[in-house]
Design an enzyme around this catalytic site. Structure first.
Site, PDB file in Angstrom:
ATOM      1  N   HIS A  34      57.956  65.552  14.707  1.00 25.02           N
ATOM      2  CA  HIS A  34      57.098  64.378  14.489  1.00 25.02           C
ATOM      3  C   HIS A  34      55.938  64.739  13.565  1.00 25.02           C
ATOM      4  O   HIS A  34      55.512  63.924  12.747  1.00 25.02           O
ATOM      5  CB  HIS A  34      56.629  63.809  15.823  1.00 25.02           C
ATOM      6  CG  HIS A  34      57.780  63.300  16.636  1.00 25.02           C
ATOM      7  ND1 HIS A  34      58.345  62.058  16.420  1.00 25.02           N
ATOM      8  CD2 HIS A  34      58.519  63.884  17.601  1.00 25.02           C
ATOM      9  CE1 HIS A  34      59.373  61.902  17.237  1.00 25.02           C
ATOM     10  NE2 HIS A  34      59.503  62.992  17.969  1.00 25.02           N
ATOM     11  N   ASP A  40      54.355  63.664   6.227  1.00 20.36           N
ATOM     12  CA  ASP A  40      54.996  63.161   5.009  1.00 20.36           C
ATOM     13  C   ASP A  40      54.251  61.870   4.642  1.00 20.36           C
ATOM     14  O   ASP A  40      54.517  60.796   5.172  1.00 20.36           O
ATOM     15  CB  ASP A  40      56.480  62.892   5.272  1.00 20.36           C
ATOM     16  CG  ASP A  40      57.209  62.402   4.024  1.00 20.36           C
ATOM     17  OD1 ASP A  40      56.538  61.858   3.109  1.00 20.36           O
ATOM     18  OD2 ASP A  40      58.433  62.543   3.963  1.00 20.36           O
ATOM     19  N   ARG A  43      56.094  58.779   3.066  1.00 17.55           N
ATOM     20  CA  ARG A  43      56.769  58.019   4.114  1.00 17.55           C
ATOM     21  C   ARG A  43      55.767  57.212   4.947  1.00 17.55           C
ATOM     22  O   ARG A  43      55.819  55.981   5.015  1.00 17.55           O
ATOM     23  CB  ARG A  43      57.516  59.007   5.030  1.00 17.55           C
ATOM     24  CG  ARG A  43      58.206  58.390   6.219  1.00 17.55           C
ATOM     25  CD  ARG A  43      58.491  59.433   7.310  1.00 17.55           C
ATOM     26  NE  ARG A  43      57.397  59.480   8.263  1.00 17.55           N
ATOM     27  CZ  ARG A  43      57.454  58.997   9.511  1.00 17.55           C
ATOM     28  NH1 ARG A  43      58.577  58.477   9.970  1.00 17.55           N
ATOM     29  NH2 ARG A  43      56.405  59.054  10.304  1.00 17.55           N
ATOM     30  N   GLY A  67      63.017  53.242  17.827  1.00 16.34           N
ATOM     31  CA  GLY A  67      62.833  54.692  17.681  1.00 16.34           C
ATOM     32  C   GLY A  67      61.377  54.988  17.365  1.00 16.34           C
ATOM     33  O   GLY A  67      61.048  55.468  16.291  1.00 16.34           O
ATOM     34  N   ASP A  89      62.234  54.500  22.627  1.00 13.24           N
ATOM     35  CA  ASP A  89      62.722  55.808  22.181  1.00 13.24           C
ATOM     36  C   ASP A  89      63.416  56.514  23.335  1.00 13.24           C
ATOM     37  O   ASP A  89      62.958  56.460  24.474  1.00 13.24           O
ATOM     38  CB  ASP A  89      61.588  56.687  21.626  1.00 13.24           C
ATOM     39  CG  ASP A  89      62.100  57.665  20.579  1.00 13.24           C
ATOM     40  OD1 ASP A  89      61.728  57.537  19.407  1.00 13.24           O
ATOM     41  OD2 ASP A  89      62.921  58.551  20.939  1.00 13.24           O
ATOM     42  N   GLU A 118      70.451  50.876  22.781  1.00 12.74           N
ATOM     43  CA  GLU A 118      71.685  50.147  23.086  1.00 12.74           C
ATOM     44  C   GLU A 118      71.859  49.931  24.589  1.00 12.74           C
ATOM     45  O   GLU A 118      72.728  49.161  25.013  1.00 12.74           O
ATOM     46  CB  GLU A 118      72.905  50.920  22.563  1.00 12.74           C
ATOM     47  CG  GLU A 118      72.997  51.032  21.049  1.00 12.74           C
ATOM     48  CD  GLU A 118      72.152  52.163  20.431  1.00 12.74           C
ATOM     49  OE1 GLU A 118      71.280  52.732  21.141  1.00 12.74           O
ATOM     50  OE2 GLU A 118      72.350  52.455  19.252  1.00 12.74           O
ATOM     51  N   GLU A 133      61.868  53.482  11.367  1.00 10.41           N
ATOM     52  CA  GLU A 133      62.064  54.554  10.376  1.00 10.41           C
ATOM     53  C   GLU A 133      63.312  55.287  10.826  1.00 10.41           C
ATOM     54  O   GLU A 133      63.270  56.115  11.728  1.00 10.41           O
ATOM     55  CB  GLU A 133      60.824  55.463  10.344  1.00 10.41           C
ATOM     56  CG  GLU A 133      60.762  56.262   9.064  1.00 10.41           C
ATOM     57  CD  GLU A 133      61.648  57.490   9.075  1.00 10.41           C
ATOM     58  OE1 GLU A 133      62.888  57.334   8.885  1.00 10.41           O
ATOM     59  OE2 GLU A 133      61.133  58.583   9.283  1.00 10.41           O
ATOM     60  N   GLU A 142      72.889  61.742  10.125  1.00  6.44           N
ATOM     61  CA  GLU A 142      72.264  61.644  11.448  1.00  6.44           C
ATOM     62  C   GLU A 142      71.504  60.337  11.602  1.00  6.44           C
ATOM     63  O   GLU A 142      70.609  60.211  12.435  1.00  6.44           O
ATOM     64  CB  GLU A 142      71.282  62.805  11.677  1.00  6.44           C
ATOM     65  CG  GLU A 142      71.974  64.059  12.114  1.00  6.44           C
ATOM     66  CD  GLU A 142      71.100  64.994  12.939  1.00  6.44           C
ATOM     67  OE1 GLU A 142      69.871  64.896  12.848  1.00  6.44           O
ATOM     68  OE2 GLU A 142      71.676  65.808  13.683  1.00  6.44           O
ATOM     69  N   HIS A 282      59.836  64.756   2.948  1.00  7.20           N
ATOM     70  CA  HIS A 282      60.569  65.719   3.789  1.00  7.20           C
ATOM     71  C   HIS A 282      62.081  65.527   3.680  1.00  7.20           C
ATOM     72  O   HIS A 282      62.838  66.378   4.129  1.00  7.20           O
ATOM     73  CB  HIS A 282      60.091  65.654   5.248  1.00  7.20           C
ATOM     74  CG  HIS A 282      60.633  64.481   6.005  1.00  7.20           C
ATOM     75  ND1 HIS A 282      60.207  63.189   5.794  1.00  7.20           N
ATOM     76  CD2 HIS A 282      61.599  64.405   6.949  1.00  7.20           C
ATOM     77  CE1 HIS A 282      60.861  62.380   6.609  1.00  7.20           C
ATOM     78  NE2 HIS A 282      61.710  63.087   7.307  1.00  7.20           N
TER      79      HIS A 282
HETATM   80  N1  SAH Z   1      58.957  55.850  14.346  1.00  4.44           N
HETATM   81  C1  SAH Z   1      58.539  57.236  14.419  1.00  4.44           C
HETATM   82  C2  SAH Z   1      59.700  58.182  14.675  1.00  4.44           C
HETATM   83  C3  SAH Z   1      60.858  58.099  13.693  1.00  4.44           C
HETATM   84  S1  SAH Z   1      62.141  59.283  14.012  1.00  4.44           S
HETATM   85  C4  SAH Z   1      57.789  57.588  13.141  1.00  4.44           C
HETATM   86  O1  SAH Z   1      57.924  56.837  12.184  1.00  4.44           O
HETATM   87  O2  SAH Z   1      57.111  58.616  13.090  1.00  4.44           O
HETATM   88  C5  SAH Z   1      63.355  58.341  14.842  1.00  4.44           C
HETATM   89  C6  SAH Z   1      63.159  58.229  16.346  1.00  4.44           C
HETATM   90  O3  SAH Z   1      64.168  57.331  16.822  1.00  4.44           O
HETATM   91  C7  SAH Z   1      63.333  59.516  17.140  1.00  4.44           C
HETATM   92  O4  SAH Z   1      62.196  59.727  17.949  1.00  4.44           O
HETATM   93  C8  SAH Z   1      64.588  59.282  17.988  1.00  4.44           C
HETATM   94  O5  SAH Z   1      64.519  59.840  19.296  1.00  4.44           O
HETATM   95  C9  SAH Z   1      64.646  57.767  18.081  1.00  4.44           C
HETATM   96  N2  SAH Z   1      65.990  57.182  18.258  1.00  4.44           N
HETATM   97  C10 SAH Z   1      67.066  57.352  17.467  1.00  4.44           C
HETATM   98  N3  SAH Z   1      68.120  56.655  17.919  1.00  4.44           N
HETATM   99  C11 SAH Z   1      67.709  56.022  19.043  1.00  4.44           C
HETATM  100  C12 SAH Z   1      68.361  55.161  19.984  1.00  4.44           C
HETATM  101  N4  SAH Z   1      69.626  54.808  19.829  1.00  4.44           N
HETATM  102  N5  SAH Z   1      67.636  54.706  21.037  1.00  4.44           N
HETATM  103  C13 SAH Z   1      66.339  55.087  21.204  1.00  4.44           C
HETATM  104  N6  SAH Z   1      65.686  55.893  20.353  1.00  4.44           N
HETATM  105  C14 SAH Z   1      66.346  56.359  19.277  1.00  4.44           C
END
Ligand code: SAH
Length: 344
Positions: A34, A40, A43, A67, A89, A118, A133, A142, A282
């Site tokens: 994080h 970054d 971003r 997320g 999250d 989901e 994001e 990923e 990044h």
């Molecule tokens: N929004 C934050 C983190 C972005 S990283 C920022 O901008 O700094 C993406 C995040 O999404 C991660 O913490 C990951 O755990 C979460 N994530 C990804 N797929 C997910 C899902 N299906 N359900 C819940 N969280 C999810």
């Protein structure tokens, strides 16, 4: 439930997931990843600008942060006047996000739910705006775009907005002889031994690295544009024929890919690029070394195609195929090939 009990329940839930999903979510448990994202600035400032400079869009809206990680985007939305923000999250970082929201005095505006997007149920039937994001290396590696599309289809109100809402992947040809020799040629002779079995492996792995703008030999070409209001998970497996036109006489050792992100719902579109021509992010760029070295003259065209699909066994990995054909009058320079890559 107390925070300790919730944390324990989250850890149990994580352990029950399949191995690749566990690996994915566990990587977001630690604050280090994080920190990298928050630092970054290209971003994070783009998200800040697109949200905080558009208070007229966020005012009194219900916002979903898919997320939410440390909660940064949720807090931008709260600052922009949202009526309520829900952050979701799966990773345990969300418990820290709750504390962060609390110490910033935003607990009454932001609700953070631990769980898989989901699998959880939101306290609202519909939301007005989705912020997320979700981008990975090469945009889709990923990537959690599937999750954003799920949230869109399930929760976004009619005429609701998505931040960001457009993503484009670009490709260009690069001169990268020295590094290709170091990374790929190395396996031809290792202390006098032929290590070519590892050469094939090295070639099949796209390299995430920064590329100097001076190395770019061709015009960049878009190979995929996603409209987040319309696209479906099926669009993430795609095939695109494209031409690369040489800007100068040079050699081409690899193709480089990057992506641009647009927030078109803003009053004035906010855009950032992860390309070699602009500031470091990044995500860096992704380099695909090709088997041949192409010797190109200015104005010549390389016919290419790029095929991408999520790996059947692990949908977060990508199987990529690149084909190229340099058709010149000069038979000594003609070349064509097919390269298979796996991002995992
Ligand atoms: N929004 C934050 C983190 C972005 S990283 C920022 O901008 O700094 C993406 C995040 O999404 C991660 O913490 C990951 O755990 C979460 N994530 C990804 N797929 C997910 C899902 N299906 N359900 C819940 N969280 C999810």
């Amino acid at each position: 439930m107390s925070t300790e009990q919730e944390l324990e329940a989250a850890e149990t839930k994580l352990k029950q997931m399949d191995h690749s999903e566990q690996h994915y979510f566990n990587s977001y448990n630690h604050h280090g990843i994080h920190e990298e994202m928050l630092k970054d600035e290209v971003r994070t400032r783009s998200y800040m600008k697109s949200i905080v400079d558009n208070k007229h869009i966020f005012k009194d809206k219900v916002v979903l942060d898919v997320g939410c990680g440390t909660g940064i985007l949720s807090m931008f939305a709260a600052k922009a006047g949202a009526k309520h923000v829900i952050g979701v999250d799966m990773s345990t970082i969300i418990f820290k996000a709750r504390e962060i929201v609390e110490v910033n005095g935003l607990s009454d505006k932001i609700t953070l739910i631990q769980g898989k997007m989901e699998e959880i149920t939101l306290p609202f039937e519909k939301v007005d705006i989705i912020i997320s994001e979700w981008m990975g290396y090469f945009l889709l590696y990923e990537s959690m775009l599937d999750t954003v599309l799920y949230a869109r289809d399930r929760y976004l109100a009619k005429d609701g907005l998505i931040f960001p809402d457009k993503a484009t992947i670009f490709v260009a040809g690069i001169e990268d002889g020295d590094y290709k020799e170091e990374k790929i040629g190395f396996w031809d002779n290792v202390y006098g031994f032929n290590y070519s079995p590892l050469k094939a492996t090295a070639l099949s792995e796209p390299l995430v690295d920064t590329v100097d703008m001076k190395a770019v030999v061709t015009d960049p070409t878009p190979v995929l544009t996603l409209d987040l209001y319309k696209c479906t998970t099926a669009d993430l497996a795609f095939s695109c024929p494209f031409d690369l036109v040489a800007r100068r006489d040079d050699y081409i050792h690899a193709l480089v890919a990057w992506f641009d992100i647009d927030f078109t719902a803003c009053h004035k579109t906010v855009r950032f690029s992860t390309g070699p021509h602009t500031k470091y992010t990044h995500w860096k760029q992704t380099v695909f070394y090709i088997k041949d070295v192409l010797t190109v003259q200015q104005g010549e065209r390389i016919e290419c195609s790029l095929h991408n699909r999520p790996n059947e066994k692990n949908k977060r990995d990508l199987d990529i195929k690149i084909q190229y054909r340099l058709d010149t009058q000069d038979p000594k320079r003609q070349a064509e090939g097919t390269c298979l890559y796996k991002m995992c």
